[in-house]
Design a protein around this motif. Structure first.
Motif, short mmCIF file in Angstrom:
data_model
loop_
_atom_site.label_atom_id
_atom_site.label_comp_id
_atom_site.label_asym_id
_atom_site.label_seq_id
_atom_site.Cartn_x
_atom_site.Cartn_y
_atom_site.Cartn_z
N LEU A 69 -0.53 13.84 -73.18
CA LEU A 69 -1.41 13.26 -74.18
C LEU A 69 -2.82 13.81 -74.02
CD1 LEU A 69 -2.21 11.04 -76.33
CD2 LEU A 69 -2.54 9.51 -74.35
N THR A 70 -3.41 14.31 -75.10
CA THR A 70 -4.82 14.73 -75.08
C THR A 70 -5.51 14.19 -76.33
OG1 THR A 70 -4.31 16.84 -76.18
CG2 THR A 70 -4.40 16.84 -73.76
N VAL A 71 -6.82 14.02 -76.21
CA VAL A 71 -7.67 13.60 -77.33
C VAL A 71 -8.73 14.68 -77.51
CG1 VAL A 71 -9.21 11.85 -78.24
CG2 VAL A 71 -7.27 11.17 -76.83
N GLU A 72 -8.73 15.29 -78.67
CA GLU A 72 -9.63 16.42 -78.93
C GLU A 72 -9.51 17.49 -77.85
OE1 GLU A 72 -11.00 16.93 -81.64
OE2 GLU A 72 -11.04 14.96 -82.61
N GLY A 73 -8.27 17.73 -77.43
CA GLY A 73 -7.99 18.78 -76.46
C GLY A 73 -8.29 18.44 -75.02
N GLN A 74 -8.76 17.23 -74.75
CA GLN A 74 -9.10 16.82 -73.39
C GLN A 74 -8.21 15.68 -72.93
OE1 GLN A 74 -13.81 17.23 -74.26
NE2 GLN A 74 -13.28 16.51 -72.21
N ARG A 75 -7.95 15.69 -71.65
CA ARG A 75 -7.16 14.61 -71.09
C ARG A 75 -8.04 13.36 -70.97
NH1 ARG A 75 -3.39 14.32 -65.59
NH2 ARG A 75 -1.61 13.41 -66.69
N PRO A 76 -7.53 12.19 -71.37
CA PRO A 76 -8.33 10.97 -71.23
C PRO A 76 -8.64 10.69 -69.76
CG PRO A 76 -6.43 10.60 -72.67
CD PRO A 76 -6.24 11.94 -72.02
N MET A 77 -9.57 9.78 -69.55
CA MET A 77 -9.90 9.33 -68.20
C MET A 77 -9.06 8.11 -67.87
SD MET A 77 -14.01 9.83 -67.72
CE MET A 77 -14.46 8.52 -68.86
N LEU A 78 -8.53 8.11 -66.66
CA LEU A 78 -7.66 7.02 -66.22
C LEU A 78 -8.50 5.84 -65.75
CD1 LEU A 78 -4.74 6.05 -65.53
CD2 LEU A 78 -5.10 7.04 -63.25
N LEU A 79 -8.20 4.65 -66.28
CA LEU A 79 -8.84 3.42 -65.83
C LEU A 79 -7.92 2.62 -64.91
CD1 LEU A 79 -10.45 2.24 -69.20
CD2 LEU A 79 -11.52 3.57 -67.36
N GLY A 80 -6.66 2.57 -65.26
CA GLY A 80 -5.71 1.81 -64.45
C GLY A 80 -4.30 2.11 -64.88
N SER A 81 -3.38 1.97 -63.92
CA SER A 81 -1.98 2.29 -64.19
C SER A 81 -1.11 1.42 -63.29
CB SER A 81 -1.72 3.78 -63.91
OG SER A 81 -0.34 4.07 -63.99
N VAL A 82 -0.18 0.70 -63.87
CA VAL A 82 0.66 -0.19 -63.06
C VAL A 82 2.01 -0.38 -63.75
CG1 VAL A 82 -0.23 -2.30 -64.15
CG2 VAL A 82 0.76 -2.42 -61.86
N VAL A 83 3.05 -0.36 -62.93
CA VAL A 83 4.36 -0.78 -63.42
C VAL A 83 4.38 -2.30 -63.38
CG1 VAL A 83 6.85 -0.75 -62.99
CG2 VAL A 83 5.50 1.33 -62.63
N GLN A 84 4.77 -2.92 -64.46
CA GLN A 84 4.76 -4.37 -64.54
C GLN A 84 5.59 -4.99 -63.42
OE1 GLN A 84 5.87 -5.38 -68.56
NE2 GLN A 84 4.14 -4.27 -69.43
N ASP A 85 5.28 -6.24 -63.07
CA ASP A 85 5.88 -6.88 -61.90
C ASP A 85 7.40 -6.87 -61.92
OD1 ASP A 85 3.40 -7.40 -60.89
OD2 ASP A 85 3.35 -9.51 -61.48
N THR A 138 -19.94 1.14 -82.91
CA THR A 138 -20.43 0.44 -84.10
C THR A 138 -20.30 1.30 -85.35
OG1 THR A 138 -22.67 1.23 -83.61
CG2 THR A 138 -22.04 -0.96 -82.78
N LYS A 139 -19.75 2.49 -85.20
CA LYS A 139 -19.54 3.33 -86.36
C LYS A 139 -18.12 3.91 -86.32
CE LYS A 139 -21.73 7.38 -84.17
NZ LYS A 139 -22.81 8.37 -84.31
N PRO A 140 -17.60 4.34 -87.44
CA PRO A 140 -16.22 4.85 -87.47
C PRO A 140 -16.09 6.14 -86.68
CG PRO A 140 -17.30 5.22 -89.57
CD PRO A 140 -18.25 4.37 -88.77
N ARG A 141 -14.87 6.35 -86.19
CA ARG A 141 -14.59 7.55 -85.41
C ARG A 141 -13.31 8.21 -85.93
NH1 ARG A 141 -18.84 9.67 -82.69
NH2 ARG A 141 -20.08 7.96 -81.78
N HIS A 142 -13.35 9.54 -85.92
CA HIS A 142 -12.18 10.33 -86.33
C HIS A 142 -11.75 11.17 -85.13
CE1 HIS A 142 -10.54 13.89 -88.91
NE2 HIS A 142 -9.58 13.17 -88.38
N LEU A 143 -10.50 11.01 -84.73
CA LEU A 143 -10.01 11.67 -83.52
C LEU A 143 -8.76 12.49 -83.81
CD1 LEU A 143 -10.14 8.58 -81.12
CD2 LEU A 143 -11.81 10.45 -81.19
N ARG A 144 -8.64 13.59 -83.09
CA ARG A 144 -7.41 14.39 -83.12
C ARG A 144 -6.65 14.11 -81.82
NH1 ARG A 144 -6.75 19.62 -81.06
NH2 ARG A 144 -9.03 19.66 -80.87
#
Length: 756
Positions: A69-85, A138-144
Motif C-alpha cells: 500500500l502506498t499513498v502518492e507513491g510513499q509508504r504510510p507511517m506506522l502508528l500501531g499494529s496488533v493482531v486482535q486478542d 479543515t480542507k478537502p484532500r485528494h489522494l492517489r
C-alpha cells in the motif's frame, strides 16, 4: 526390506533446511490463519516489501507474494499494529508522511492529517482487506492510493530455501473492471488461481497495480476493499474438478451478496458479512471449553493468547478438528505435534483429542511404501498439498517417517478414554489401535531386542525421526553422530505407556488375553530400559542407543519424557530431575534440549541446547508424576517469566538456551514458528502438572494430587471443568506453601477430591 541407517555427512547442508537470511524476530511479522489458508504479513499489513516469508498461503503454496500500500507513491507511517486478542483480525493504524506532489515544491500534504486504518482477516480461503481513510484537515484532500501486487505461486519448500529445476506456467490477466486473476498451471496438473477483487472500482487497473483516486471532504471518510481469493482445481481429472481439502469449504471464495434486483451490494457488504461470520465461527469454537482466570493479569494474558492461538490453528477435517502445527513452516497436519497438543489440552477441550485420534486413524498407513517411510499400522508424520509434495520432489504428501507418533497415538487413546469414557470413539478406532500395536512389534522393533528404533528407508526421508529430527541431534558423548537404527530414550517411554493404556482398552473390548500380554510386555520393556538406558555415571538416561546398542551418553531433555511416561523406576526420579534442573540443564527459563558442556551443545541450535516450551511442559508433567512438584513449579515459573518478554505473552516454538541474565529476557530463535500449537498448549500442561489434576470418568472423580501453585499465582479460577455430564467451577487458593480447592459452582454429581 531396505533401511538406510547412515546419518548425513556432518558438513553437508542440513536436510530440508529452512534458509534464514533475515530473522523473523526483527521483522515483527504478523500471522493470521483460517482453515488451510494462512497469511504472514509485516506490521503494515503488507506482503513482500522486503524479501522474506511474507505471503498469503493456501495448501502449502504462496498465492500472494506481494501486496503493498502506498499513498502518492510513499509508504504510510506506522502508528500501531496488533493482531486482535482472539486472532480474528489484524488491525493497523497508519498515517501519511509529509508528501510533495512535485519535485522542488513545498510540502503539499502535511504529515498526520490523513489517518489510515487497515483491517485484515482470513475466512474460507479468502484474505479480506479494508483500508479506511479519514481526513482530519479543515480542507478537502485528494489522494492517489496505490496497491501493488503479485503472486509467485512458490511452493512452501521453495520459500523455505529449496531449489527447483523446473516450474509450471504462470500468467496474469485483468479479468474485469475491478478484478485481476493470477493463474499457475503446475507440473502436478493443478491450476492454482488468485483472484484480486477491488471495491470501489479502481481509477486505473493493471496486471500488478491498482490506483484509486480518493477525495476526502474535511472530516470525510472513504474505504477501499480488497479480496484475495485462493482456488485450486485439478486439470487431470475431468478437466476442472475441484481439489479436496482438509477443510472442505476453504477452496471456495465467500460469495458476493446480492440485492433483491440481483446486482452486487458491493465489496463493503461482502467484507462486513464475512467478518461477522468469521467472528461467529471463533465464538462457536470456544463456547464450551474450560477457561482459566488467575490473580496474575500477565498470566491471564498468556492463557488468553494460548487459547486464541490454539483455536486459530485448529482446522476442521472430515474426522473432526485438528491443530495444525505452526505458522509459517508447519501449517498442516503433523501426527506427533497434534497428539502432544491434544494431550496437553485434554482437560481444557477433549474434542481436540477426539479429532486427532479420528483423523490419524483415517490416515494410518495400510501398505509398505519405502518412498513414504510407511508400513501397515504406522501413524502419519506429516501431510502436504503443495506441488513439490504431489510430484514427489519432497516426500511429504503423506509421509510416515516418524518413530514416535504411532506409540503416542495409542497413549493418547488411553488418556482420552480415561478422562471421557467415550467408548464409541474407542470402539471405532480399536482396529487402528491394534494395527499400531502390531506395527510397534513387527516394524518398530525389527531386530526383536525389545526396543523400538528407526532407520529411514529412502534418502529423501528424514534421517532422524524423533521429535529432535535435526540432522545432528543424535550423537555420542565425543560428538560423533550416532549410526542407526537408533532407539531413542523417549520413544521407549511412549511404547511403555502406550501398551499400558492399550491393556486397559483391551479389557474394555473384552480381550483379557491381550490385556494381560500387553501388561507383561510393558513391564519387560521397563526393566530392559532401566538396564540399558540408565547411566549411573550421569545420573540420568542415555539420549539413545545406536545401531550397535551403544548408549549415547549425553545429558538431554529426552530423559524428562521417561518421567512423563512413567517408564522410569521411582528410585531413578530424583537423580534424573537433578540432572534436568542442574545449572547445565536448566538455564533459568527452562530445561535445555542438550545440557551445557555436552560435545554438540549450542544454545543457538534448533535441538542441541535450545529451549522448547512443549518439551518443558512434558518434563513438568513428568516431575509432578513422581511427586517433584517444587521442580515442576520452578519450570513453570521459568517459562512464565520467558512469556513476559514475548509480544502478546505468546510462547514461541523455541528460544535460545543462553543462561538467564538479570533485567533481560530470553534470546529469541531467528526462525521459530509463532504461533506453534504445542507451545500454545504448554501453559495448560504446566498448570495441570502443579495442581496434580486428574480426571477419571470411571470413578466420576476430579482429583487434585498434592497441589501447589507457583509463586506468581495466588488464586486460580477454573470455569466449566467437564467430567461426563458434570460441570464445575473451582477456586484454587495458595496460602504460603499450602493450597485449598473450593467448589464455586457444580452441576452433576462429579466428586472433587483434594489429596495432600
Amino acid at each position: 526390506m531396505p533401511m538406510v541407517a547412515t546419518a548425513p555427512d556432518d558438513e553437508t547442508l542440513p536436510q530440508y533446511h529452512i534458509e534464514a537470511q533475515t530473522s523473523l524476530v526483527e521483522r515483527q511479522l504478523r500471522s493470521l490463519k483460517h482453515g488451510d489458508a494462512f497469511a504472514v504479513l509485516d506490521s503494515y499489513g503488507d506482503i513482500g516489501v522486503f524479501p522474506g516469508p511474507e505471503g498469503l498461503y493456501f495448501q502449502d503454496t504462496r498465492f500472494l507474494s506481494r501486496l503493498e500500500l502506498t499513498v502518492e507513491g510513499q509508504r504510510p507511517m506506522l502508528l500501531g499494529s496488533v493482531v486482535q486478542d482472539d486472532n480474528g483480525a489484524l488491525s493497523v493504524d497508519l498515517t501519511t508522511p509529509d508528501i510533495r506532489l512535485d519535485a522542488g515544491d513545498e510540502t503539499s500534504i502535511p504529515r498526520e492529517i490523513i489517518a489510515l486504518e487497515r483491517t485484515k482477516f482470513l475466512f474460507r480461503g479468502t484474505c479480506y482487506d479494508r483500508i479506511g481513510l479519514r481526513n482530519y484537515d479543515t480542507k478537502p484532500r485528494h489522494l492517489r492510493v496505490t496497491l501493488s501486487f503479485d503472486a509467485d505461486f512458490r511452493d512452501l519448500f521453495e520459500v523455505r530455501g529449496s531449489d527447483r529445476a523446473h516450474r509450471g506456467k504462470r500468467s496474469v490477466e485483468v479479468t474485469g473492471a475491478n478484478e485481476v486473476t493470477f493463474t499457475y498451471d503446475g507440473l502436478d496438473e493443478r491450476r492454482r488461481t488468485t483472484r484480486l477483487r477491488f471495491g470501489p472500482r479502481p481509477a486505473r487497473l493493471e496486471a500488478n497495480r491498482a490506483e484509486f483516486e480518493v477525495r476526502l471532504a474535511p472530516g470525510g471518510r472513504a474505504s477501499i476493499f480488497v479480496r484475495a481469493i485462493c482456488d485450486t482445481v485439478d486439470l487431470g481429472r475431468e478437466g476442472m474438478a475441484a481439489v479436496g481439502s482438509a477443510l472442505p469449504f476453504t477452496h471456495a471464495a465467500y460469495p458476493s451478496p446480492r440485492r433483491e434486483d440481483g446486482h452486487p451490494k458491493g465489496e463493503g457488504m461482502t467484507f462486513a458479512l464475512a467478518y461477522r461470520d468469521a467472528r461467529r465461527d471463533l465464538r462457536k469454537a470456544t463456547a464450551n471449553i474450560t477457561t482459566i482466570e488467575s490473580s496474575n493479569d500477565q498470566f491471564n494474558e498468556a492463557a488468553c493468547r494460548s487459547t486464541a492461538d490454539l483455536y486459530m490453528l485448529l482446522s476442521r477435517t472430515p474426522n473432526g478438528v485438528y491443530p495444525y502445527a505452526g505458522i509459517p513452516w508447519y501449517s498442516t497436519v503433523f501426527g506427533r505435534d497434534g497428539i502432544i497438543t491434544a494431550m496437553m489440552t485434554l482437560w481444557i477441550d477433549p474434542e481436540i483429542a477426539k479429532g486427532v485420534l479420528r483423523h490419524l486413524a483415517a490416515t494410518q498407513a495400510t501398505t509398505v511404501d519405502p518412498a513414504a517411510d510407511a508400513q501397515p499400522g504406522k501413524v502419519l508424520h506429516e501431510t502436504r498439498n503443495g506441488e513439490m509434495a504431489i510430484l514427489g520432489e519432497v516426500p511429504f504428501r503423506l509421509y510416515y517417517g516418524t518413530i514416535d507418533a504411532t506409540p503416542l497415538f495409542v497413549m493418547l487413546a488411553g488418556q482420552y478414554y480415561e478422562q471421557t469414557g467415550d467408548e464409541a470413539t474407542i470402539r471405532a478406532i480399536w482396529p487402528n489401535i491394534l494395527a499400531a500395536l502390531k506395527w510397534i512389534d513387527e516394524y518398530g522393533d525389527r531386530d526383536k531386542d525389545g526396543f523400538v528404533e528407526y532407520a529411514r528407508e529412502t534418502e529423501k526421508g528424514l534421517a532422524n525421526q524423533g521429535w529432535k529430527d535435526s540432522h545432528d541431534s543424535i550423537f555420542h558423548a565425543d560428538g560423533r553422530m550416532a549410526q542407526g537404527p537408533i532407539a531413542l530414550c523417549e520413544v521407549q517411554g511412549y511404547v511403555y505407556a502406550g501398551k499400558k493404556s492399550a491393556a486397559k482398552l483391551a479389557a474394555l473390548m473384552g480381550d483379557d488375553g491381550l490385556s494381560e500380554r500387553l501388561k507383561g510386555e510393558a513391564e519387560r520393556l521397563r526393566q530392559a530400559f532401566d538396564e540399558k538406558f540408565y547411566l549411573p555415571e550421569l545420573g540420568t538416561y542415555a539420549l539413545a542407543l545406536d545401531g550397535e546398542k551403544r548408549p549415547c551418553a549425553v545429558r538431554s531433555s529426552n530423559a524428562g519424557h521417561a518421567l512423563f511416561t512413567g517408564i522410569a523406576y521411582p528410585e531413578r526420579a530424583e537423580s534424573v530431575a537433578a540432572a534436568l534442573m542442574s545449572k547445565d540443564g536448566f538455564n533459568g527459563w527452562g530445561v535445555r534440549t542438550i545440557a551445557s558442556g555436552e560435545a554438540r551443545y549450542n544454545p543457538m541450535s534448533y535441538h542441541n541446547g535450545s529451549i522448547w516450551p512443549h518439551d518443558n511442559a512434558l518434563i513438568a508433567l513428568g516431575l509432578a508424576r513422581y511427586g517433584l512438584k517444587a521442580e515442576a513449579a520452578r519450570v513453570f515459573e521459568g517459562q512464565h517469566g520467558a512469556s513476559l518478554y514475548q509480544e502478546g505473552r505468546r510462547l514461541p516454538e523455541l528460544f535460545c538456551g543462553f543462561i538467564q541474565r538479570k533485567q533481560r529476557g530470553p534470546t529469541n530463535y531467528p526462525v521459530a514458528c509463532s504461533p506453534q500449537a504445542w507451545a500454545a498448549a504448554a501453559p495448560f500442561a504446566f498448570l495441570a502438572a502443579c495442581l496434580g489434576l486428574e480426571l477419571r470418568h470411571d470413578r466420576n472423580r476430579i482429583r487434585f494430587r498434592e497441589p501447589i501453585l507457583p509463586t506468581f499465582l495466588d488464586d486460580v479460577l477454573i470455569r466449566n471443568l467437564k467430567l461426563g455430564d458434570s460441570r464445575v467451577d473451582l477456586l484454587i487458593h495458595r496460602h504460603g506453601s499450602d493450597v485449598t480447592v473450593n467448589v464455586v459452582r457444580r452441576t452433576g454429581d462429579a466428586q472433587v477430591v483434594l489429596l495432600k
